[in-house]
Design a protein around this motif. Structure first.
Motif, mmCIF file in Angstrom:
data_model
loop_
_atom_site.group_PDB
_atom_site.id
_atom_site.type_symbol
_atom_site.label_atom_id
_atom_site.label_comp_id
_atom_site.label_asym_id
_atom_site.label_seq_id
_atom_site.Cartn_x
_atom_site.Cartn_y
_atom_site.Cartn_z
ATOM 1 N N VAL A 95 108.479 24.807 46.907
ATOM 2 C CA VAL A 95 107.525 25.442 46.803
ATOM 3 C C VAL A 95 107.034 25.377 45.061
ATOM 4 O O VAL A 95 106.207 24.842 44.832
ATOM 5 C CB VAL A 95 107.263 26.908 47.258
ATOM 6 N N ARG A 96 107.964 25.575 44.238
ATOM 7 C CA ARG A 96 108.019 25.558 42.950
ATOM 8 C C ARG A 96 107.547 24.112 42.475
ATOM 9 O O ARG A 96 106.656 23.913 41.498
ATOM 10 C CB ARG A 96 109.293 26.061 42.240
ATOM 11 N N GLY A 97 108.427 23.062 43.075
ATOM 12 C CA GLY A 97 108.112 21.623 42.742
ATOM 13 C C GLY A 97 106.571 21.320 43.120
ATOM 14 O O GLY A 97 105.675 20.592 42.414
ATOM 15 N N ARG A 98 105.798 21.888 44.115
ATOM 16 C CA ARG A 98 104.386 21.605 44.589
ATOM 17 C C ARG A 98 103.782 22.378 43.547
ATOM 18 O O ARG A 98 102.679 21.676 43.264
ATOM 19 C CB ARG A 98 104.204 22.069 45.897
ATOM 20 N N TRP A 99 103.953 23.429 43.214
ATOM 21 C CA TRP A 99 102.992 24.311 42.216
ATOM 22 C C TRP A 99 103.096 23.408 40.844
ATOM 23 O O TRP A 99 102.090 23.584 40.004
ATOM 24 C CB TRP A 99 103.420 25.921 42.252
ATOM 25 N N LEU A 100 104.170 22.957 40.500
ATOM 26 C CA LEU A 100 104.459 22.328 39.128
ATOM 27 C C LEU A 100 103.537 21.008 39.231
ATOM 28 O O LEU A 100 102.823 20.788 38.045
ATOM 29 C CB LEU A 100 105.868 22.123 38.796
ATOM 30 N N GLU A 101 103.462 20.506 40.291
ATOM 31 C CA GLU A 101 102.613 19.286 40.401
ATOM 32 C C GLU A 101 101.176 19.831 40.256
ATOM 33 O O GLU A 101 100.220 19.073 39.755
ATOM 34 C CB GLU A 101 102.847 18.736 41.739
ATOM 35 N N ILE A 102 100.737 20.959 41.018
ATOM 36 C CA ILE A 102 99.364 21.557 40.835
ATOM 37 C C ILE A 102 98.789 21.536 39.503
ATOM 38 O O ILE A 102 97.784 21.124 39.020
ATOM 39 C CB ILE A 102 99.210 22.672 41.542
ATOM 40 N N VAL A 103 99.780 22.182 38.480
ATOM 41 C CA VAL A 103 99.443 22.406 37.321
ATOM 42 C C VAL A 103 99.833 21.168 36.074
ATOM 43 O O VAL A 103 99.018 21.252 35.201
ATOM 44 C CB VAL A 103 100.078 23.796 36.565
ATOM 45 N N GLY A 104 100.758 20.576 36.738
ATOM 46 C CA GLY A 104 101.096 19.495 35.622
ATOM 47 C C GLY A 104 100.423 18.067 35.916
ATOM 48 O O GLY A 104 100.136 17.372 34.867
ATOM 49 N N ARG A 105 100.047 17.671 37.028
ATOM 50 C CA ARG A 105 99.210 16.630 37.386
ATOM 51 C C ARG A 105 97.935 16.516 36.806
ATOM 52 O O ARG A 105 97.329 15.593 36.154
ATOM 53 C CB ARG A 105 99.172 16.382 38.874
ATOM 54 N N PRO A 106 97.057 17.635 36.786
ATOM 55 C CA PRO A 106 96.786 18.523 37.786
ATOM 56 C C PRO A 106 96.227 17.963 39.047
ATOM 57 O O PRO A 106 95.475 16.935 39.105
ATOM 58 C CB PRO A 106 95.607 19.459 37.081
ATOM 59 N N ALA A 107 96.346 18.771 40.065
ATOM 60 C CA ALA A 107 95.914 18.577 41.547
ATOM 61 C C ALA A 107 95.763 19.496 42.437
ATOM 62 O O ALA A 107 95.870 20.752 42.052
ATOM 63 C CB ALA A 107 97.144 17.548 42.151
ATOM 64 N N ILE A 108 94.809 19.414 43.233
ATOM 65 C CA ILE A 108 94.237 20.314 44.407
ATOM 66 C C ILE A 108 95.437 20.041 45.570
ATOM 67 O O ILE A 108 95.827 18.959 45.844
ATOM 68 C CB ILE A 108 93.031 19.766 44.788
ATOM 69 N N MET A 109 95.803 21.341 46.062
ATOM 70 C CA MET A 109 96.748 21.319 47.223
ATOM 71 C C MET A 109 96.215 21.835 48.558
ATOM 72 O O MET A 109 95.657 23.007 48.296
ATOM 73 C CB MET A 109 98.012 21.548 46.889
ATOM 74 N N TYR A 110 96.148 21.246 49.613
ATOM 75 C CA TYR A 110 95.859 21.804 50.684
ATOM 76 C C TYR A 110 97.258 21.881 51.743
ATOM 77 O O TYR A 110 97.911 20.835 51.541
ATOM 78 C CB TYR A 110 94.951 20.975 51.594
ATOM 79 N N GLY A 111 97.344 22.913 52.438
ATOM 80 C CA GLY A 111 98.476 23.009 53.088
ATOM 81 C C GLY A 111 98.278 24.058 54.278
ATOM 82 O O GLY A 111 97.533 24.966 54.444
ATOM 83 N N THR A 112 99.128 23.699 55.503
ATOM 84 C CA THR A 112 99.003 24.487 56.592
ATOM 85 C C THR A 112 100.593 24.749 56.970
ATOM 86 O O THR A 112 101.471 23.776 56.743
ATOM 87 C CB THR A 112 98.271 24.093 57.607
ATOM 88 N N VAL A 113 101.130 25.806 57.372
ATOM 89 C CA VAL A 113 102.324 26.299 57.798
ATOM 90 C C VAL A 113 102.583 27.383 58.601
ATOM 91 O O VAL A 113 101.563 28.421 58.428
ATOM 92 C CB VAL A 113 103.270 26.412 56.403
ATOM 93 N N ASN A 114 103.616 27.592 59.366
ATOM 94 C CA ASN A 114 104.009 28.610 60.341
ATOM 95 C C ASN A 114 104.865 29.563 59.294
ATOM 96 O O ASN A 114 106.009 28.761 58.894
ATOM 97 C CB ASN A 114 104.576 28.469 61.404
ATOM 98 N N GLU A 115 104.590 30.684 59.056
ATOM 99 C CA GLU A 115 105.703 31.527 58.169
ATOM 100 C C GLU A 115 105.938 32.862 58.718
ATOM 101 O O GLU A 115 105.160 33.583 59.269
ATOM 102 C CB GLU A 115 104.908 31.850 56.798
#
Length: 174
Positions: A95-115
């Motif tokens: 999760v941290r890796g994904r979020w670092l990409e959001i702010v570092g790239r920067p990028a929009i992230m869409y996701g779905t998950v069962n939690e």
């Protein structure tokens, strides 16, 4: 916004309303300043909104705001807690890796998950996460919208996540 709809035809319409408010806040910039994002633009969605900021002293994202539906899904207030505290040690690196990409790239992230969140019930989450900049223009804020749906155990829902995560560079939406 039509470009995002083309890329995410399966997404809930509320995510596009949220994205539209983010686009309005950013103007011609790559990402908006946090102070430019107006919660008044999305009053019906505020209970699903959350904001995390990267704290360099803690070397982690810290929740600054979480709407009622978000806190209800987690079973308690998550404000002031770190990403690691919220998602746990097992899921934290991914999760941290994904979020670092959001702010570092920067990028929009869409996701779905069962939690499995509050009270060990299984929730289906659909999310849109967007980068924002602090007042000093450092891109270090993740603004998100999480739409939660309780999965019935009778329906055979499991905790095995059918995880879908897509990143889209912000520059694609200029």
């Amino acid at each position: 916004m039509t470009e995002l709809r083309k890329r995410l035809p399966q997404a809930n319409d509320s995510l596009f309303m949220f994205f539209g408010a983010w686009l309005d806040a950013r103007g011609e910039a790559l990402v908006p300043l946090r102070k430019e994002f107006s919660p008044g633009a999305i009053p019906a969605l505020l209970r699903f909104v959350w904001i995390y900021k990267f704290d360099t002293d803690r070397n982690d994202f810290v929740c600054q705001l979480a709407g009622e539906a978000v806190n209800d899904a987690w079973g308690k207030s998550i404000r002031g807690r770190t990403l690691r505290e919220i998602v746990g040690n097992v899921d934290y690196p991914a999760v941290r890796g994904r979020w670092l990409e959001i702010v570092g790239r920067p990028a929009i992230m869409y996701g779905t998950v069962n939690e499995q969140l509050a009270f060990q019930e299984t929730w289906r989450a659909e999310r849109l996460m967007l980068p924002m900049a602090s007042a000093d223009e450092t891109i270090d804020v993740v603004l998100g919208l999480s739409l939660y749906t309780l999965q019935s155990r009778a329906s055979g829902a499991t905790t095995a996540a059918s995880d879908l995560t897509e990143h889209h560079p912000c520059e694609d939406f200029l």
